[in-house]
Design an enzyme around this catalytic site. Structure first.
Site, PDB file in Angstrom:
ATOM      1  N   TYR A   1       0.798  -1.152  -0.137  1.00  0.00           N
ATOM      2  CA  TYR A   1      -0.018  -0.017  -0.040  1.00  0.00           C
ATOM      3  C   TYR A   1       0.926   1.302   0.169  1.00  0.00           C
ATOM      4  O   TYR A   1       0.607   2.150  -1.018  1.00  0.00           O
ATOM      5  CB  TYR A   1      -0.759   0.003   1.275  1.00  0.00           C
ATOM      6  CG  TYR A   1      -1.848   1.121   1.127  1.00  0.00           C
ATOM      7  CD1 TYR A   1      -3.286   0.791   0.796  1.00  0.00           C
ATOM      8  CD2 TYR A   1      -1.548   2.335   1.850  1.00  0.00           C
ATOM      9  CE1 TYR A   1      -3.970   1.963   0.925  1.00  0.00           C
ATOM     10  CE2 TYR A   1      -2.413   3.429   1.913  1.00  0.00           C
ATOM     11  CZ  TYR A   1      -3.831   3.221   1.204  1.00  0.00           C
ATOM     12  OH  TYR A   1      -4.975   4.113   1.203  1.00  0.00           O
TER      13      TYR A   1
ATOM     14  N   PHE B   1      -9.645  20.289 -24.577  1.00  0.00           N
ATOM     15  CA  PHE B   1     -10.038  18.803 -24.732  1.00  0.00           C
ATOM     16  C   PHE B   1     -11.404  18.499 -23.717  1.00  0.00           C
ATOM     17  O   PHE B   1     -11.666  19.376 -22.719  1.00  0.00           O
ATOM     18  CB  PHE B   1      -9.164  17.911 -24.289  1.00  0.00           C
ATOM     19  CG  PHE B   1      -9.575  16.264 -24.368  1.00  0.00           C
ATOM     20  CD1 PHE B   1      -9.798  15.697 -25.650  1.00  0.00           C
ATOM     21  CD2 PHE B   1      -9.796  15.550 -23.363  1.00  0.00           C
ATOM     22  CE1 PHE B   1     -10.340  14.747 -25.809  1.00  0.00           C
ATOM     23  CE2 PHE B   1     -10.391  14.308 -23.465  1.00  0.00           C
ATOM     24  CZ  PHE B   1     -10.520  13.853 -24.864  1.00  0.00           C
ATOM     25  N   THR B   2     -12.440  17.777 -24.178  1.00  0.00           N
ATOM     26  CA  THR B   2     -13.682  17.728 -23.455  1.00  0.00           C
ATOM     27  C   THR B   2     -13.507  17.979 -22.013  1.00  0.00           C
ATOM     28  O   THR B   2     -14.039  18.550 -21.239  1.00  0.00           O
ATOM     29  CB  THR B   2     -14.364  16.600 -23.911  1.00  0.00           C
ATOM     30  OG1 THR B   2     -13.364  15.344 -23.808  1.00  0.00           O
ATOM     31  CG2 THR B   2     -14.812  16.601 -25.326  1.00  0.00           C
TER      32      THR B   2
ATOM     33  N   ASP C   1      -0.452  19.414 -21.002  1.00  0.00           N
ATOM     34  CA  ASP C   1      -1.112  17.986 -21.411  1.00  0.00           C
ATOM     35  C   ASP C   1      -0.182  17.291 -22.221  1.00  0.00           C
ATOM     36  O   ASP C   1      -0.170  17.323 -23.218  1.00  0.00           O
ATOM     37  CB  ASP C   1      -2.517  18.326 -21.699  1.00  0.00           C
ATOM     38  CG  ASP C   1      -3.262  16.924 -21.830  1.00  0.00           C
ATOM     39  OD1 ASP C   1      -2.671  15.877 -21.737  1.00  0.00           O
ATOM     40  OD2 ASP C   1      -4.680  16.982 -21.790  1.00  0.00           O
TER      41      ASP C   1
ATOM     42  N   LYS D   1      -2.919   6.635 -22.930  1.00  0.00           N
ATOM     43  CA  LYS D   1      -2.125   6.940 -24.257  1.00  0.00           C
ATOM     44  C   LYS D   1      -0.895   6.961 -24.172  1.00  0.00           C
ATOM     45  O   LYS D   1       0.010   5.965 -24.676  1.00  0.00           O
ATOM     46  CB  LYS D   1      -2.993   8.356 -24.662  1.00  0.00           C
ATOM     47  CG  LYS D   1      -4.256   8.463 -24.883  1.00  0.00           C
ATOM     48  CD  LYS D   1      -4.751   9.786 -25.214  1.00  0.00           C
ATOM     49  CE  LYS D   1      -6.196   9.830 -25.454  1.00  0.00           C
ATOM     50  NZ  LYS D   1      -6.883   9.931 -26.831  1.00  0.00           N
TER      51      LYS D   1
ATOM     52  N   ARG E   1     -16.477  13.821 -33.438  1.00  0.00           N
ATOM     53  CA  ARG E   1     -16.093  14.786 -32.523  1.00  0.00           C
ATOM     54  C   ARG E   1     -16.595  15.904 -33.275  1.00  0.00           C
ATOM     55  O   ARG E   1     -15.811  16.578 -34.315  1.00  0.00           O
ATOM     56  CB  ARG E   1     -14.511  14.779 -32.931  1.00  0.00           C
ATOM     57  CG  ARG E   1     -13.998  13.612 -32.103  1.00  0.00           C
ATOM     58  CD  ARG E   1     -13.324  14.133 -30.620  1.00  0.00           C
ATOM     59  NE  ARG E   1     -14.564  13.678 -29.740  1.00  0.00           N
ATOM     60  CZ  ARG E   1     -14.148  13.619 -28.515  1.00  0.00           C
ATOM     61  NH1 ARG E   1     -13.050  13.275 -27.970  1.00  0.00           N
ATOM     62  NH2 ARG E   1     -15.225  13.308 -27.557  1.00  0.00           N
TER      63      ARG E   1
ATOM     64  N   PHE F   1     -22.130  13.276 -25.174  1.00  0.00           N
ATOM     65  CA  PHE F   1     -21.568  12.358 -26.201  1.00  0.00           C
ATOM     66  C   PHE F   1     -21.475  10.985 -25.743  1.00  0.00           C
ATOM     67  O   PHE F   1     -21.581  10.161 -26.602  1.00  0.00           O
ATOM     68  CB  PHE F   1     -20.453  12.974 -27.022  1.00  0.00           C
ATOM     69  CG  PHE F   1     -19.431  13.068 -26.209  1.00  0.00           C
ATOM     70  CD1 PHE F   1     -19.060  14.349 -25.602  1.00  0.00           C
ATOM     71  CD2 PHE F   1     -18.310  12.129 -26.075  1.00  0.00           C
ATOM     72  CE1 PHE F   1     -18.152  14.360 -24.670  1.00  0.00           C
ATOM     73  CE2 PHE F   1     -17.178  12.486 -25.245  1.00  0.00           C
ATOM     74  CZ  PHE F   1     -17.084  13.529 -24.554  1.00  0.00           C
TER      75      PHE F   1
HETATM   76  N1  F0G Z   1      -6.166  15.145 -22.334  1.00  0.00           N
HETATM   77  C1  F0G Z   1      -6.181  14.718 -23.611  1.00  0.00           C
HETATM   78  C2  F0G Z   1      -5.476  15.313 -24.540  1.00  0.00           C
HETATM   79  C3  F0G Z   1      -6.790  13.356 -23.855  1.00  0.00           C
HETATM   80  O1  F0G Z   1      -6.858  13.136 -25.286  1.00  0.00           O
HETATM   81  C4  F0G Z   1      -7.624  12.799 -23.013  1.00  0.00           C
HETATM   82  C5  F0G Z   1      -8.147  11.513 -23.252  1.00  0.00           C
HETATM   83  C6  F0G Z   1      -7.554  13.254 -21.556  1.00  0.00           C
HETATM   84  C7  F0G Z   1      -6.717  14.161 -21.440  1.00  0.00           C
HETATM   85  C8  F0G Z   1      -8.300  12.484 -20.590  1.00  0.00           C
HETATM   86  O2  F0G Z   1      -7.688  11.369 -20.269  1.00  0.00           O
HETATM   87  O3  F0G Z   1      -9.374   9.493 -20.604  1.00  0.00           O
HETATM   88  O4  F0G Z   1      -7.291   9.061 -19.220  1.00  0.00           O
HETATM   89  O5  F0G Z   1      -9.116  10.488 -18.417  1.00  0.00           O
HETATM   90  N2  F0G Z   1      -8.737  11.059 -24.335  1.00  0.00           N
HETATM   91  C9  F0G Z   1      -9.454  10.291 -24.729  1.00  0.00           C
HETATM   92  C10 F0G Z   1      -9.633   9.876 -26.186  1.00  0.00           C
HETATM   93  C11 F0G Z   1     -10.630   9.892 -23.858  1.00  0.00           C
HETATM   94  O6  F0G Z   1     -10.375   9.032 -26.469  1.00  0.00           O
HETATM   95  O7  F0G Z   1      -9.381  10.733 -26.836  1.00  0.00           O
HETATM   96  P1  F0G Z   1      -8.254   9.955 -19.572  1.00  0.00           P
END
Ligand code: F0G
Length: 482
Positions: free
Chosen positions: A80, A132-133, A223, A266, A389, A455
Site C-alpha cells: 500500500y 479537450f472535453t 497535457d 495513451k 468529434r 456524447f
Molecule cells: N487530455 C487529452 C489530450 C486526452 O486525449 C484525454 C483523453 C485526456 C486528457 C483524459 O484522459 O481519458 O485518461 O481520463 N482522451 C481520450 C480519447 C478519452 O479518446 O481521446 P483520460
C-alpha cells in the site's frame, strides 16, 4: 517514416514488431450491424465490442503492449505504501522529464480534476492552444473560463502547416495585457491537440509560450497525453530538432513546463495517469488531493501492474521505431483517402485519421449532427467504429441553443500497433464506397440527452429511414459480402 525503401511499388509503413498474441474479431452481416446501431441509439459509444470489427473509437487504454511491458507487470510490488513499483516509475519520470516529484492518478481526467481544484480560481481565464472535453469540463466546474488561442491555420481542415497545434503567442500576450496576469490561473498547452485532428506543436512554440508565462509569473501546465505522436512529428517536421534524439526533444519540452500531466492510457501504452513537477510547492499542494480523491501517494488509484507497464512504456516511447508506427499508419491511411477524394484532415497528425464530415455529408446541417450520422453510417457499412468529434461532443448553451462545433470530424483512431495494413485498407475501401453514396446518409436527433458530456451516453434516432436505404444499396453493390 521507417528508413526502409521498397524496390517494387510504393513504400508502405513497415511494422517494426511482430504479433505474438491475437484476439479474434467478428464481422457481422450488414443487417445485424444496422440493428446493433439502432439499438445503440446511433451513438458508437453505446455499441457492444462483440459487434465491432475494427474498434477505432479511441487510442485510450487499447494500445498493444510489448512483451517487456507484460513481463514487467509480473514484477509489481503491491504494498500500500512505499511500493518499489512506484519508486521505479517516479525515477523513470525524473530521468525522462527532469521532474523530481510524481503524483499517480487513476487516469488523465483525474489529474485534470486535481489541477483544476487546486489552481483554477473562480472567474479567471485559462488560455490554451485548444480544449479537450474533460479538461474544459473540470476547469468550468471550478469556475474558470477557457480561452482558445490557436493559430489561424488550426481550423483550416486541409493545410500543409506542420504545427497546427501551436499556441498563437501574440494572442497570449494580448490576452494577458487585456485582462492582467492576476485574472489568469495558468496557461495550458496540449501535446498532439486532440480535437483538431491530433495536430502537434513545435519545440519553438512551447519555448516562446514559457517565456511569456515567465514574464508574467504564470505557470505553464502541459497535457502530455499525446506526447509520443507529438515527439515523432517534431523530429520529422522541425528542422532544428531533426538531429536530436527523442530523449533530447522530450527534455526540451518538459524543461519548459511547471506541471506535466498525462493519461497513461495513451502515453506509455498502459492505463492510469499522473502529474509530474519539478516544483516542491506544487507537489505539496497537489498531494493532499491525491490522498482525498485517488489513493495513497504511492499508487493513486492505479494498479501497480499498470505502473510497471507504464515505466517500461515510457522508456519505449523514447524509441523512434515505437512512436512512429501510429503516425505512419495515419499518414498512409490519409494518403489512401486523398487518392479517393474522401475529405480528410491534413496534414495527417497523431491519434487517428480524421474525416471532415462537414464536407463528406455537406447536405446535412450541424443541428443534424453530421459527424455523428457519418460515424453511424460507417459502422453500418463496415463494422468500423469511429468517434464523433463535432457538435454532439459540445454542450448546449444555458438557453438550450446548440454550441456549433468549429469542426465536424469523425475520428478513426489508430490504437498503437493494433491493426494491420490490410485492415486499414479494408476500412478505406468501405468508407470510399460510402463517400460515393454519401447522399444516402441522413441526420440524427436526440431521443435522450444527458446534461453533462452528452456524447458518451446520449441516445439518438435517424431523422428518416436512411439507414434502411443504405443497407439496401450496400446489398446491391456488394452482393452477399459481409
Ligand atoms: N487530455 C487529452 C489530450 C486526452 O486525449 C484525454 C483523453 C485526456 C486528457 C483524459 O484522459 O481519458 O485518461 O481520463 N482522451 C481520450 C480519447 C478519452 O479518446 O481521446 P483520460
Amino acid at each position: 517514416m521507417t528508413k526502409i525503401k521498397f524496390h517494387y511499388g510504393d513504400d508502405v509503413p513497415l511494422e517494426m514488431h511482430k504479433v505474438r498474441i491475437v484476439q479474434k474479431l467478428n464481422l457481422l452481416p450488414i443487417e445485424e450491424r444496422a440493428k446493433a446501431m439502432d439499438e445503440a441509439g446511433y451513438n458508437t459509444f453505446l455499441l457492444q465490442n462483440r459487434d465491432v470489427f475494427m474498434d477505432m473509437l479511441t487510442d485510450s487504454g487499447v494500445n498493444a503492449m510489448s512483451d517487456n511491458q507484460q513481463a514487467a507487470m509480473m514484477n509489481a510490488d503491491d504494498s500500500y505504501a512505499g511500493s518499489a513499483t512506484f519508486t521505479r516509475l517516479e525515477s523513470k519520470l525524473e530521468e525522462l522529464f527532469g521532474t523530481e516529484y510524481f503524483l499517480p492518478t487513476h487516469q488523465g481526467r483525474a489529474s485534470e480534476n486535481i489541477i483544476s481544484q487546486a489552481y483554477v480560481k473562480k472567474d479567471t481565464i485559462i488560455p490554451m492552444n485548444y480544449h479537450f472535453t474533460t479538461s474544459k469540463a473540470h476547469i468550468t466546474l471550478n469556475g474558470g473560463k477557457i480561452e482558445e488561442i490557436y493559430i489561424d491555420e488550426a481550423l483550416h481542415l486541409t493545410s500543409d502547416h506542420p504545427f497546427k497545434g501551436n499556441m498563437d503567442i501574440d494572442k497570449l500576450k494580448n490576452l494577458i495585457d487585456k485582462h492582467g496576469a492576476d485574472k489568469i490561473s495558468y496557461v495550458r498547452l496540449e501535446a498532439g491537440t486532440n480535437l483538431i485532428g491530433g495536430q502537434p506543436h513545435s519545440v519553438e512554440n512551447i519555448r516562446e509560450a514559457k517565456k511569456v508565462c515567465d514574464e508574467h509569473g504564470l505557470m505553464l501546465v502541459y497535457d502530455a497525453s499525446l506526447l509520443a505522436d507529438n515527439l515523432h512529428l517534431i523530429k520529422q517536421r522541425e528542422a532544428a530538432c531533426a538531429d536530436m534524439s527523442i530523449r533530447e526533444i522530450t527534455r526540451e519540452i518538459t524543461d519548459q513546463c511547471d506541471i506535466i500531466y498525462f493519461s497513461a492510457r495513451k502515453l506509455g501504452s498502459a492505463r492510469g495517469g499522473g502529474i509530474s513537477t519539478k516544483h516542491k510547492d506544487v507537489y505539496m499542494k497537489l498531494r493532499e488531493y491525491i490522498t482525498l480523491y485517488e489513493g495513497f501517494l504511492t499508487y493513486g488509484g492505479m494498479s501497480v501492474r499498470e505502473m510497471e507497464a507504464l515505466t517500461v512504456g515510457l522508456e519505449e516511447t523514447m524509441d523512434e521505431d515505437v512512436i512512429s508506427q501510429g503516425p505512419n499508419f495515419i499518414k498512409h491511411m490519409t494518403k489512401q483517402f486523398q487518392e479517393k477524394n474522401v475529405p480528410v484532415i491534413t496534414p495527417p497528425g497523431g491519434l487517428g485519421c480524421h474525416l471532415n464530415a462537414m464536407d463528406f455529408v455537406d447536405h446535412l446541417s450541424q443541428e443534424e449532427y453530421p459527424a455523428g450520422a457519418l460515424a453511424a453510417a460507417i459502422y453500418i457499412i463496415s463494422g468500423v467504429r469511429g468517434m464523433e468529434r463535432g457538435t454532439m461532443s459540445e454542450a448546449r448553451q444555458e438557453d438550450g441553443t446548440e454550441t456549433l462545433s468549429h469542426m465536424e470530424l469523425v475520428r478513426l483512431a489508430m490504437p498503437r500497433r493494433v491493426f494491420t495494413l490490410s485492415q486499414t485498407t479494408y476500412a478505406v475501401d468501405r468508407i470510399a464506397w460510402l463517400y460515393e453514396n454519401r447522399e444516402l446518409i441522413g441526420g440524427l436527433e436526440f431521443e435522450e440527452e444527458p446534461d453533462v458530456l452528452r456524447f458518451f451516453f446520449g441516445r439518438l434516432k435517424a431523422t428518416s429511414d436512411w439507414p434502411e436505404k443504405l443497407v439496401a444499396k450496400f446489398r446491391e453493390d456488394f452482393g452477399d459480402s459481409l
